[in-house]
Write a protein that holds these residues in place. Structure first.
Motif, PDB file in Angstrom:
ATOM      1  N   ASN A  35       0.778  -1.363   0.210  1.00 46.03           N
ATOM      2  CA  ASN A  35      -0.133   0.041   0.053  1.00 46.03           C
ATOM      3  C   ASN A  35       0.873   1.303   0.046  1.00 46.03           C
ATOM      4  O   ASN A  35       2.256   1.264  -0.141  1.00 46.03           O
ATOM      5  CB  ASN A  35      -0.835  -0.093   1.252  1.00 46.03           C
ATOM      6  CG  ASN A  35      -0.172   0.171   2.518  1.00 46.03           C
ATOM      7  OD1 ASN A  35       0.901  -0.084   2.726  1.00 46.03           O
ATOM      8  ND2 ASN A  35      -1.074   0.677   3.434  1.00 46.03           N
ATOM      9  N   ASN A  69      -5.144 -10.599   6.249  1.00 42.47           N
ATOM     10  CA  ASN A  69      -6.209  -9.697   6.199  1.00 42.47           C
ATOM     11  C   ASN A  69      -7.541 -10.438   6.121  1.00 42.47           C
ATOM     12  O   ASN A  69      -7.941 -10.846   5.016  1.00 42.47           O
ATOM     13  CB  ASN A  69      -6.035  -8.514   5.190  1.00 42.47           C
ATOM     14  CG  ASN A  69      -7.048  -7.279   5.681  1.00 42.47           C
ATOM     15  OD1 ASN A  69      -7.568  -7.572   6.614  1.00 42.47           O
ATOM     16  ND2 ASN A  69      -6.717  -6.411   4.827  1.00 42.47           N
ATOM     17  N   VAL A  71     -10.545  -8.899   5.957  1.00 42.88           N
ATOM     18  CA  VAL A  71     -11.427  -7.733   5.131  1.00 42.88           C
ATOM     19  C   VAL A  71     -10.284  -7.417   4.004  1.00 42.88           C
ATOM     20  O   VAL A  71      -9.484  -6.277   4.090  1.00 42.88           O
ATOM     21  CB  VAL A  71     -11.807  -6.638   5.978  1.00 42.88           C
ATOM     22  CG1 VAL A  71     -12.610  -5.711   4.817  1.00 42.88           C
ATOM     23  CG2 VAL A  71     -12.716  -7.393   7.029  1.00 42.88           C
ATOM     24  N   GLY A  73      -8.238  -5.543   1.305  1.00 41.48           N
ATOM     25  CA  GLY A  73      -7.927  -3.864   0.977  1.00 41.48           C
ATOM     26  C   GLY A  73      -8.342  -2.904   2.027  1.00 41.48           C
ATOM     27  O   GLY A  73      -8.284  -1.763   1.659  1.00 41.48           O
ATOM     28  N   GLU A  74      -8.656  -3.527   3.182  1.00 43.55           N
ATOM     29  CA  GLU A  74      -9.008  -2.619   4.513  1.00 43.55           C
ATOM     30  C   GLU A  74      -7.814  -2.474   5.343  1.00 43.55           C
ATOM     31  O   GLU A  74      -7.385  -3.687   5.614  1.00 43.55           O
ATOM     32  CB  GLU A  74     -10.157  -2.866   4.993  1.00 43.55           C
ATOM     33  CG  GLU A  74     -11.398  -2.635   3.904  1.00 43.55           C
ATOM     34  CD  GLU A  74     -11.854  -1.034   3.861  1.00 43.55           C
ATOM     35  OE1 GLU A  74     -11.358  -0.491   4.653  1.00 43.55           O
ATOM     36  OE2 GLU A  74     -12.582  -0.898   3.138  1.00 43.55           O
ATOM     37  N   SER A  75      -7.374  -1.458   5.894  1.00 44.40           N
ATOM     38  CA  SER A  75      -6.577  -1.234   6.951  1.00 44.40           C
ATOM     39  C   SER A  75      -7.318  -0.860   8.059  1.00 44.40           C
ATOM     40  O   SER A  75      -8.354  -0.240   7.817  1.00 44.40           O
ATOM     41  CB  SER A  75      -5.354  -0.315   6.438  1.00 44.40           C
ATOM     42  OG  SER A  75      -5.787   1.066   6.611  1.00 44.40           O
ATOM     43  N   VAL A  76      -6.812  -0.930   9.297  1.00 46.87           N
ATOM     44  CA  VAL A  76      -7.716  -0.792  10.594  1.00 46.87           C
ATOM     45  C   VAL A  76      -7.160   0.646  11.423  1.00 46.87           C
ATOM     46  O   VAL A  76      -7.742   1.332  11.612  1.00 46.87           O
ATOM     47  CB  VAL A  76      -7.476  -1.815  11.495  1.00 46.87           C
ATOM     48  CG1 VAL A  76      -8.218  -1.501  12.951  1.00 46.87           C
ATOM     49  CG2 VAL A  76      -8.415  -3.000  10.840  1.00 46.87           C
ATOM     50  N   ARG A  81       0.386  -2.951   4.618  1.00 47.90           N
ATOM     51  CA  ARG A  81      -0.226  -4.243   4.203  1.00 47.90           C
ATOM     52  C   ARG A  81       0.516  -4.446   2.930  1.00 47.90           C
ATOM     53  O   ARG A  81       1.208  -3.923   2.268  1.00 47.90           O
ATOM     54  CB  ARG A  81      -1.660  -3.919   3.635  1.00 47.90           C
ATOM     55  CG  ARG A  81      -2.791  -3.774   4.620  1.00 47.90           C
ATOM     56  CD  ARG A  81      -4.129  -3.142   4.116  1.00 47.90           C
ATOM     57  NE  ARG A  81      -4.149  -2.101   3.785  1.00 47.90           N
ATOM     58  CZ  ARG A  81      -4.671  -1.566   2.536  1.00 47.90           C
ATOM     59  NH1 ARG A  81      -4.874  -2.515   1.571  1.00 47.90           N
ATOM     60  NH2 ARG A  81      -4.438  -0.227   2.260  1.00 47.90           N
ATOM     61  N   ARG A  94      -1.555  -7.997   6.925  1.00 42.28           N
ATOM     62  CA  ARG A  94      -1.247  -6.600   7.699  1.00 42.28           C
ATOM     63  C   ARG A  94      -0.208  -6.744   8.488  1.00 42.28           C
ATOM     64  O   ARG A  94      -0.027  -7.750   9.474  1.00 42.28           O
ATOM     65  CB  ARG A  94      -2.603  -6.509   8.315  1.00 42.28           C
ATOM     66  CG  ARG A  94      -3.937  -6.341   7.401  1.00 42.28           C
ATOM     67  CD  ARG A  94      -5.328  -6.267   8.397  1.00 42.28           C
ATOM     68  NE  ARG A  94      -5.324  -5.423   9.491  1.00 42.28           N
ATOM     69  CZ  ARG A  94      -5.460  -5.573  10.739  1.00 42.28           C
ATOM     70  NH1 ARG A  94      -5.742  -6.708  11.098  1.00 42.28           N
ATOM     71  NH2 ARG A  94      -5.618  -4.683  11.492  1.00 42.28           N
ATOM     72  N   SER A 134      -8.316  -6.577  15.771  1.00 39.22           N
ATOM     73  CA  SER A 134      -8.494  -6.632  14.553  1.00 39.22           C
ATOM     74  C   SER A 134      -7.620  -7.787  14.262  1.00 39.22           C
ATOM     75  O   SER A 134      -7.879  -8.624  13.421  1.00 39.22           O
ATOM     76  CB  SER A 134      -8.222  -5.447  13.854  1.00 39.22           C
ATOM     77  OG  SER A 134      -6.872  -5.153  13.816  1.00 39.22           O
ATOM     78  N   LYS A 165     -17.415  -4.273   9.645  1.00 35.98           N
ATOM     79  CA  LYS A 165     -16.716  -4.830   8.375  1.00 35.98           C
ATOM     80  C   LYS A 165     -16.099  -6.328   8.926  1.00 35.98           C
ATOM     81  O   LYS A 165     -15.847  -6.997   7.962  1.00 35.98           O
ATOM     82  CB  LYS A 165     -15.564  -4.066   8.135  1.00 35.98           C
ATOM     83  CG  LYS A 165     -15.942  -2.576   7.543  1.00 35.98           C
ATOM     84  CD  LYS A 165     -14.634  -1.781   7.177  1.00 35.98           C
ATOM     85  CE  LYS A 165     -15.022  -0.329   6.836  1.00 35.98           C
ATOM     86  NZ  LYS A 165     -13.879   0.400   6.616  1.00 35.98           N
ATOM     87  N   ARG A 166     -15.941  -6.551  10.069  1.00 38.72           N
ATOM     88  CA  ARG A 166     -15.791  -7.895  10.403  1.00 38.72           C
ATOM     89  C   ARG A 166     -16.789  -8.347  11.480  1.00 38.72           C
ATOM     90  O   ARG A 166     -17.009  -8.168  12.424  1.00 38.72           O
ATOM     91  CB  ARG A 166     -14.164  -7.544  11.349  1.00 38.72           C
ATOM     92  CG  ARG A 166     -13.199  -7.092  10.489  1.00 38.72           C
ATOM     93  CD  ARG A 166     -12.031  -6.875  11.441  1.00 38.72           C
ATOM     94  NE  ARG A 166     -10.781  -6.448  10.833  1.00 38.72           N
ATOM     95  CZ  ARG A 166      -9.983  -7.252  10.333  1.00 38.72           C
ATOM     96  NH1 ARG A 166      -9.791  -8.606  10.685  1.00 38.72           N
ATOM     97  NH2 ARG A 166      -8.884  -6.889   9.539  1.00 38.72           N
TER      98      ARG A 166
END
Length: 279
Positions: A35, A69, A71, A73-76, A81, A94, A134, A165-166
């Motif tokens: 990323n 990961n 989810v 494409g998603e960072s928390v 990533r 992640r 997460s 999202k989770r």
């Protein structure tokens, strides 16, 4: 290197000081995308399976631990990533920052067993905004559940957004001192993770364990020495807290300090109600 510290005449607890290496390679691929934040791995980055289930090691110019990961494409929390492409399949990992997560610091410190496995039911006390939650969510997968307890409404809002999202995170905005207020939302769990910086944190863990933790289940507790008594040596405070846990049917197995990531912090890992009740 490991030392054995005697707590009393009958029981001992293992003090970990160094991480073991692991050798099983999970995946290797030169086609790696990152990323926007750079991870110094170059084109020869290797992802290896760590000895703890669900945890991986990204080996490059700078080694780091990571989780797969859940989810894509998603960072928390703005973590780096790693995206790995293999044929038509994409896998994202992640990076687990030890300066933001005490559990990550303990893994890097060489803890023997974190007791967290895929499919487990976990009660997390003091979830905050969900940084460590997460990564545990990544480890336990879709078959597991993590009940995340947080008292602060501000942190709780971030936790609620994370849970949208989770699907394996159930956020509960309530005081961990009063488990009867959220008992209707929980089933019996396999592990309790307590990250509450309070002087009575051992008592809070005990109350919740008696309500929700199965016999033979596991516990993890983080101890911040300055929150308990800022006048005593941290090592003495850690020892006293372990003795409190032993009186409440906990069996500490391993203790580890979190330097250089956290000052005057320790984590204790162990089991609950290991002795069988006599008829």
């Amino acid at each position: 290197k490991k030392e054995i510290m005697s707590l009393n005449k009958n029981q001992k607890i293992k003090i970990s000081t160094m991480e073991k290496t692991n050798e099983k390679t999970y995946h290797q691929n030169k086609n790696i995308q990152l990323n926007k934040k750079k991870f110094k791995g170059g084109n020869k980055l290797i992802i290896q399976q760590h000895r703890h289930q669900g945890v991986f090691v990204a080996r490059g110019k700078e080694d780091a631990i990571c989780t797969k990961n859940m989810v894509f494409g998603e960072s928390v929390y703005g973590e780096k990533r790693i995206l790995i492409k293999e044929m038509d399949k994409k896998i994202e990992f992640r990076i687990w920052n030890p300066f933001r997560s005490k559990l990550s610091a303990a893994i890097l410190g060489g803890i023997d067993d974190i007791f967290i496995k895929p499919g487990m039911k976990i009660l997390y006390l003091g979830a905050a905004s969900g940084t460590t939650v997460s990564h545990i969510s990544d480890i336990i997968g879709t078959d597991g559940i993590i009940y995340a307890i947080e008292f602060s409404h501000r942190s709780g809002r971030e936790l609620l957004n994370l849970a949208k999202k989770r699907q394996n995170i159930i956020p509960i905005i309530e005081d961990a001192r009063h488990p009867q207020k959220y008992r209707m939302f929980l089933t019996m769990v396999d592990l309790i993770f307590s990250d509450i910086a309070q002087p009575d944190q051992a008592r809070i863990l005990s109350i919740n364990a008696n309500h929700f933790l199965r016999s033979g289940g596991f516990f993890i507790i983080t101890i911040k020495a300055s929150c308990i008594d800022s006048t005593l040596e941290p090592s003495l405070i850690f020892s006293k807290e372990v003795q409190k846990l032993q009186k409440e049917n906990f069996k500490p197995v391993e203790q580890i300090t979190l330097e250089p990531y956290e000052r005057d912090h320790a984590m204790v890992f162990g089991k609950f109600r290991t002795k069988k009740f006599s008829p």
